[in-house]
Enzyme design. Structure first.
Site, PDB file in Angstrom:
ATOM      1  N   LYS A  79     -28.029 -19.595  23.579  1.00 49.32           N
ATOM      2  CA  LYS A  79     -27.406 -19.701  22.250  1.00 49.32           C
ATOM      3  C   LYS A  79     -26.181 -18.789  22.191  1.00 49.32           C
ATOM      4  CE  LYS A  79     -28.762 -19.190  17.331  1.00 49.32           C
ATOM      5  NZ  LYS A  79     -29.879 -18.802  16.448  1.00 49.32           N
ATOM      6  N   SER A 154     -30.898 -22.286  13.001  1.00 56.65           N
ATOM      7  CA  SER A 154     -29.558 -22.189  13.516  1.00 56.65           C
ATOM      8  C   SER A 154     -29.448 -22.437  15.026  1.00 56.65           C
ATOM      9  CB  SER A 154     -28.965 -20.825  13.201  1.00 56.65           C
ATOM     10  OG  SER A 154     -29.756 -19.808  13.763  1.00 56.65           O
ATOM     11  N   SER A 178     -35.252 -20.102  12.760  1.00 56.55           N
ATOM     12  CA  SER A 178     -34.191 -20.731  13.546  1.00 56.55           C
ATOM     13  C   SER A 178     -34.519 -21.108  14.978  1.00 56.55           C
ATOM     14  CB  SER A 178     -32.963 -19.823  13.545  1.00 56.55           C
ATOM     15  OG  SER A 178     -32.411 -19.792  12.242  1.00 56.55           O
TER      16      SER A 178
END
Lengths: 498, 499, 134
Positions: A79, A154, A178
């Site tokens: 990420k 996210s 997330s």
């Protein structure tokens, strides 16, 4: 079998037996990314050159007879919130476009040391604020099950990458859900480890007391392997727990829930939950019971206040954490034409560099912390947090794990909730309590919702430092479900051409 | 906007108003590394050569507390008679400024490490107890150079250049309780407090406490209460107070200025002011439209600090003697009077005298040199005796050379010249300059003969019994030997020769 | 307030109602100082934006203020919870006394430290003029 269809565990075994090289594995995944990422948009940066260089190094060392870690040669998508040295790290924001950190996050270092191949940086909601990646400054990612749907957020890019077979493993961060929510809506496995169980050093901070780096995988075992590789004490992180990593891999292999006491959280159900989600969840609970677990209903009376408490605590910490983005030392600098002073350049840069959700939360957080409001908002929310922890403590006095749906609905459509921040926040309803308490929690696929054929996630929650229980339960469920379905859930995903 | 302030003369001001003062002092700790990271703290490095992701506040970085800084802060708290918290936290103080990498400062807010202590100071022979409100830890900021304006000042600069080497240096903030009842002595009390605090901190070896270098910084708060009213006035905070003298002058000026404002029926504006060295005045700081709201909250990246009672007692046991206790003891040990001790203190030479004695000099010799020649030179150079380029060990050696006869006082002063000029220690200077007392009778006799031969009439007087005249010949010999003769020995030789 | 999601293909309809409604309706029950029964004004939002150093445009302010008002009203629900005597939690984990030794560690080279800076001069970060500060 195609290399990209193999699990991380299978790849690890094949690599160890030299049946395949790390270079071949890496190239296969780079090819897959090239083939589908124009549609999925999971990646913000594909690190082809460095990944192949890492792979070549792993191959060299293996040929030389070196004993390598289990994940050596296995690609991992990272990420874009993790600092990767000399590689772009944007956090999904314009304000960090072009930033190349001069250092690696601890987790980045551990992946490198293990020989894992960092194949690229994945898309995310800006500064981890969001549940759909629609808050990314670089466009949303899409759910491989249905490209018109969100992949969750996210850490949506990481989840999409794994679900689209672009990488067998990915890491994300979970602050309000997330990791678990994207895992649930993408039909893969995702874990929020115990807070402090994985190092935050080098993870660009959203909400410091909540952020928890964690693993994604297509199987429970894969996820456990990655969980183990990235976890453990870090002296560079004062909130890092100095205790052995719970035996998550062993628990994933044992997959035995007989005798375990499982509590269904009564508050995480009812109005506001998609019926198909509730029915799949109910079936999952029945399944666990049939495997020998003892199921009861448990009440956590303050869970209804978790969402408002979270949306006070997280923005408050974020408003402070994001103050450093001021155009002075790195990142975007706007309007510095000699006519403006430093404060004006700061304000203009932040205006242009931050998206709407980030601005909303910064202002909300500033409000909650401001003089005269602190006690009623931030202070009160921290008290609610205590009550939620006590709810969990009481519950775990009666049961070994708690279960609930991972998220109230399946993947919603792109654009469906972007005009309504509060509607977007509801995606975190089930996941937030664990973040506030710092417990461990996992989402594992438990079927497709009959209404829309989209994945549903079963959430399992365990006390802090009992992460292994998550894998025990999740692995048992996974084995039983896969037996029932006849194939892994993902095999039926139709969003991309096979 | 007044160009210059009206002032009420000090004596008058303190007659009608009761000053209340407070002092906030920041001390740079002398730890090896910074407060929250392992960067070194040595002064004067190349810009941005002592920085890391943590003290630069890079995205993703996290602080980790330096244990030694906690220990130093506890040491300070104990020496100031404070209670040490059994549990406390760091807090974020949020505000934006380019020298602050994170745009928040990690500090302590409502949970300081040490609270509720006091420091005794002596004013005119009376003991005054200055209450200490709190002692807490925080991190320092980077430093900016302002380019383009006049004299590098911030006003009118075109841009600034920031160096983050000092960002993250550990600071201890010491805040007094309001100091009341000092009347006309307020400025002196302020100065004496800072002096005593500085000496205390130096004795604890937690900082080199040099105000000129910024390792000890002082902000002075002043307010006036109309005598007998019982109503406390609005206080101003004066920054940029860079020396002990400035502390005194700043308080003095503020009293005079505030008295004039109040006399005229005006109100004191609660503001931050700057002390101006050159004029001895204070000027208002930049006025802000909105008051600062620092939005303090507990630092989520750090966990609470809970010093065990064992640790605190261990630190207490290792505390050196407090200066006031030391002074009382030395009074007896050195067999000096209060007056003499005060002279040492006024010359800021206590530690120096002590160390000189420790290096082997007698108390009398140590005092003689530090309060005599060296104090004179310090005043000339406008520095404290500790600021001279000569060490107590060197002074002890000097005293030894004089008492052994190798040097006389006059030569010793030349040696001091050499040492201060950086030519090495006393022995090296003596050798380099050939300053040793001529102790060789043979050489002296030659000089004596020459002097006698050059002044036959004086010699005749001496032969006649006018011994006093020998002084002239002694002088001549001293001159001839460039002062390197032992005057007493020369006199002996002359008298022996002419008897 | 309801949120509808029509799955027209399936001909089914379900609504997300109770949670959002509950959040909004129950928020203003008790009067307390600085409670968010008063909507947050556009001026307050403008002040907060200044405090946060974000130069919001007028259009953004118009858009943001009602959204924030709605959110604040909802999160104010925490005030309903009877929490007398309940200690606040700033950390879920109960760690204390995490320290490091006073030992130097390798730092960045000036080049690395400055490599991402928007502007550099004399090995320092060059920043626009700073207005007078104390």
């Amino acid at each position: 079998m195609e290399l990209t269809r193999m699990t991380a565990a299978e790849l690890s075994a094949a690599l160890a037996r030299s049946e395949v090289s790390a270079t071949e594995v890496t190239q296969a995944h780079l090819d897959r990314i090239a083939a589908v990422d124009d549609r999925v948009h999971a990646f913000l940066h594909v690190a082809a050159d460095s990944a192949l260089a890492q792979a070549a190094d792993v191959d060299k060392r293996r040929t030389a007879g070196e004993q390598l870690a289990p994940l050596a040669g296995v690609p991992v998508a990272v990420k874009d919130v993790f600092a990767t040295k000399n590689m772009p790290t944007t956090c999904g924001s314009r304000i960090l476009a072009g930033w190349h950190p001069p250092y690696d996050a601890t987790i980045t270092q551990r992946l490198k040391q293990a020989g894992a191949i960092i194949i690229g940086k994945t898309n995310m909601d800006e500064f981890a604020m969001g549940s759909s990646t629609e808050n990314s400054a670089f466009g949303p990612s899409r759910n491989p099950w249905d490209l018109a749907k969100i992949p969750g957020g996210s850490s949506g890019g990481s989840a999409a990458a794994v679900a689209a077979y672009q990488a067998p493993l990915a890491i994300g961060t979970d602050t309000g859900g997330s990791i678990r929510q994207p895992a649930a809506v993408c039909g893969i496995v995702g874990t929020k480890p115990t807070y402090g169980g994985s190092s935050r050093y080098g993870v660009v901070a959203f909400a410091s007391s909540l952020d928890t780096p964690g693993p994604f995988g297509r199987t429970v075992l894969d996820t456990a392997l990655l969980h183990e590789a990235i976890s453990g004490h870090d002296p560079m992180d004062s909130t890092s727990i100095d205790a052995p990593v719970p035996p998550v891999v062993a628990a994933a292999r044992e997959a035995d829930v007989s005798g375990m006491r499982i509590g269904v959280v009564s508050e995480l159900s009812g109005d506001g939950y998609q019926p198909g989600v509730l029915s799949r969840f109910a079936e999952a609970v029945e399944l666990l019971e049939s495997l020998g677990a003892k199921v009861t209903e448990v009440s956590c009376p303050h869970f209804g206040y978790a969402l408002p408490a979270y949306y006070l605590i997280a923005p408050s910490e974020a408003s402070s954490n994001l103050a450093r983005f001021d155009a002075m030392r790195y990142g975007l600098r706007a309007g510095d034409d000699g006519t403006r002073d430093a404060e004006e350049v700061m304000a203009l840069t932040r205006e242009q560099g931050f998206g709407a959700e980030v601005k909303r939360r910064i202002i909300l957080g500033t409000y909650a912390l401001s003089s005269g409001y602190y006690d009623a908002y931030y202070g009160k929310a921290q008290q609610v947090r205590t009550l939620i922890i006590r709810d969990f403590d009481a519950a775990f006095g009666q049961v070994d794990v708690l279960v609930s749906p991972a998220t109230p609905t399946t993947a919603f459509g792109l654009g469906e909730r972007t005009d309504d921040p509060m509607a977007m926040y509801l995606a975190d309803l089930c996941t937030i309590p664990s973040d506030l308490a710092g417990n461990a929690a996992i989402s594992v696929p438990c079927g497709l919702a009959p209404e829309d054929g989209l994945p549903v996630g079963l959430q399992v929650m365990a006390p802090a430092l009992a992460d292994d229980r998550l894998y025990r339960v999740a692995a048992a469920a996974e084995a039983a479900f896969t037996g029932r379905w006849g194939q892994p859930l993902l095999a039926s995903a139709k969003g991309l051409d096979s | 906007m007044t160009i210059s302030d009206t002032l009420v003369p000090f004596a008058e001001a303190v007659q009608r108003y009761e000053p209340v003062i407070g002092l906030e002092t920041h001390v740079e700790l002398g730890t090896r590394t910074k407060m929250f990271c392992g960067c070194t703290t040595t002064f004067g490095g190349e810009p941005n050569s002592q920085v890391c992701p943590v003290c630069l506040g890079l995205p993703g970085s996290l602080p980790v507390v330096n244990r030694m800084a906690i220990e130093y802060a506890i040491r300070i708290g104990l020496a100031l008679n404070c209670s040490i918290a059994s549990w406390c936290r760091f807090a974020r103080k949020n505000y934006f400024y380019p020298d602050m990498p994170k745009n928040f400062q990690i500090s302590q807010y409502d949970e300081p490490l040490c609270t509720d202590g006091g420091l005794d100071i002596i004013i005119d022979g009376e003991t005054v107890r200055v209450g200490i409100e709190r002692v807490h830890l925080e991190e320092d900021t980077g430093k900016s150079l302002h380019v383009g304006g006049a004299t590098g000042r911030i006003h009118g600069a075109d841009y600034s250049l920031v160096d983050y080497n000092r960002a993250g240096i550990p600071l201890v903030e010491i805040v007094t309780k309001p100091i009341t009842g000092t009347g006309a002595a307020a400025p002196v009390v302020a100065r004496t407090y800072v002096t005593e605090l500085r000496d205390l901190l130096r004795s604890l070896h937690v900082s080199d406490v040099r105000m000129e270098e910024g390792s000890l910084r002082c902000d002075v708060n002043t307010s006036l209460s109309p005598r007998g009213s019982g109503v406390w006035g609005t206080r101003t905070e004066t920054k940029n107070v860079n020396s002990l003298r400035s502390v005194e002058r700043a308080v003095s000026f503020e009293i005079e200025r505030q008295a004039a404002v109040l006399d005229a029926g005006g109100r004191i504006k609660q503001e931050t002011r700057h002390f101006q060295e050159d004029t001895g005045t204070t000027t208002p700081g930049r006025s802000k439209e909105e008051a600062q709201d620092y939005r303090y909250f507990p630092e989520p990246d750090l966990v609470p600090v809970a010093p065990s009672r064992e640790w605190v007692e261990q630190i207490r046991a290792e505390l050196p003697e407090v200066p006031s206790v030391v002074r009382a003891r030395l009074l007896v040990e050195w067999d000096v009077s209060e007056l003499e001790m005060n002279a040492i203190l006024n010359a800021h030479a206590l530690e120096l005298v002590r160390e000189t004695i420790a290096a082997g000099a007698s108390p009398a010799d140590a005092r003689k040199w530090w309060l005599g020649e060296l104090e004179r030179r310090a005043n000339q150079a406008g520095v404290e005796p500790a600021g001279l380029a000569i060490t107590p060990v060197q002074v002890a050696r000097l005293a030894e050379l004089v008492s052994s006869g190798a040097l006389n006082d006059r030569l010793a002063r030349d040696v001091i010249d050499g040492v201060l000029a950086g030519q090495g220690g006393p022995d090296e200077v003596v050798a380099a300059r050939g300053l040793a007392v001529v102790q060789d009778d043979g050489a002296l006799t030659v000089a004596v003969e020459a002097a006698i031969a050059a002044s036959p009439d004086v010699a005749a007087k001496i032969r006649d019994g006018k011994v006093a005249a020998a002084g002239v010949l002694v002088g001549a010999v001293m001159k001839a030997t460039r002062g390197q003769a032992d005057a007493a020995r020369v006199r002996e030789l002359i008298l022996a020769r002419l008897s | 307030m309801h949120l509808h999601s029509n799955d027209e293909r399936a001909g089914r309809e379900w609504t997300v109602t109770a949670t959002v409604t509950a959040l909004l309706l129950t928020a203003c029950r008790d009067a307390a100082p600085k409670m968010a029964c008063m909507p947050i004004t556009r001026d307050e939002v403008a002040y907060l934006a200044r405090l946060s150093r974000i130069a919001l445009s007028d259009a953004e302010l118009d858009h943001l203020a009602p959204q924030l008002d709605q959110i604040i009203t909802a999160v104010a629900q925490v005030q309903e919870v009877a929490a007398d005597g309940i200690p606040p939690t700033s950390h879920a984990i109960g760690l204390t006394n995490v320290f490091r030794d006073d030992e130097p560690r390798p730092c960045l080279t000036p080049e690395a430290a400055l490599s991402q800076a928007p502007a550099v001069e004399q090995q320092r970060f060059k920043v626009p003029r700073i207005l007078g500060e104390d």
